[in-house]
Design an enzyme around this catalytic site. Structure first.
Site, PDB file in Angstrom:
ATOM      1  N   ASP A 194      52.453  47.190  49.266  1.00 46.11           N
ATOM      2  CA  ASP A 194      51.418  46.376  49.989  1.00 46.11           C
ATOM      3  C   ASP A 194      51.742  46.443  51.276  1.00 46.11           C
ATOM      4  O   ASP A 194      53.023  46.660  51.684  1.00 46.11           O
ATOM      5  CB  ASP A 194      51.513  44.823  49.496  1.00 46.11           C
ATOM      6  N   ASN A 234      43.660  38.070  41.767  1.00 46.72           N
ATOM      7  CA  ASN A 234      43.128  37.370  42.612  1.00 46.72           C
ATOM      8  C   ASN A 234      41.397  37.693  42.425  1.00 46.72           C
ATOM      9  O   ASN A 234      41.334  38.809  42.498  1.00 46.72           O
ATOM     10  CB  ASN A 234      43.403  37.271  44.170  1.00 46.72           C
ATOM     11  N   GLU A 289      40.888  39.368  48.945  1.00 42.81           N
ATOM     12  CA  GLU A 289      40.551  40.134  50.301  1.00 42.81           C
ATOM     13  C   GLU A 289      40.010  41.394  50.172  1.00 42.81           C
ATOM     14  O   GLU A 289      39.115  41.840  51.064  1.00 42.81           O
ATOM     15  CB  GLU A 289      41.903  40.286  51.039  1.00 42.81           C
ATOM     16  N   HIS A 323      42.797  44.863  41.882  1.00 42.19           N
ATOM     17  CA  HIS A 323      44.211  45.273  41.767  1.00 42.19           C
ATOM     18  C   HIS A 323      45.161  44.265  41.370  1.00 42.19           C
ATOM     19  O   HIS A 323      44.851  42.985  41.263  1.00 42.19           O
ATOM     20  CB  HIS A 323      44.784  45.663  43.276  1.00 42.19           C
TER      21      HIS A 323
END
Ligand code: 5GP
Length: 115
Positions: free
Chosen positions: A29, A86, A94, A99
């Site tokens: 990340d 998420n 986002e 993922h």
């Protein structure tokens, strides 16, 4: 429009790739939340958890198996880690390419803040 992560998978954008196979790609990340923060991403574009098809069941399992192996490789299997996906706005998503976050290497505290 290809997603940011499709462009990373295609090699069009730089990323530190830590695993790649015919179904998933995993990379660091860019804004790590902990000493270990890896994103495990399906090579095919699936926008959100809501867009997972029934036939993606084994792909989803594969993502978790890759996360397990990366946790071992990173030396955090025994100390522990968190896997997060998420979904959409309230979930804090986002990037709209599914993922799995693998986060660890420090004590992470409670899962979410209680209201
Ligand atoms: P989300 O909030 O969608 O679950 O997580 C998106 C993650 O992608 C964030 O943790 C963010 O730091 C990461 N990210 C955003 N842009 C890039 C990028 O260009 N490269 C990499 N390696 N990670 C990114």
């Amino acid at each position: 429009m290809p997603t940011l992560f499709e462009r990373i998978i295609a090699g069009e954008l730089p990323a530190t790739i830590v695993h790649r196979d015919d179904r998933v790609t995993a990379f660091l990340d860019i804004r790590p939340a902990a000493p270990v923060h890896i994103l495990i991403v399906p090579n095919k574009a699936i926008a959100t958890v809501n867009d997972i098809a029934d036939e993606d069941e084994s792909l989803m399992g594969h993502m978790v198996i890759v996360a397990r192996d990366l946790a071992r490789q990173q030396g955090i299997a025994d100390s522990g880690y968190r896997l997060i996906v998420n979904c959409n706005s309230d979930g804090g998503q986002e990037v709209y390419h599914l993922h799995l976050h693998l986060i660890g290497g420090r004590h992470l505290g409670p899962m979410v803040q209680r209201a």
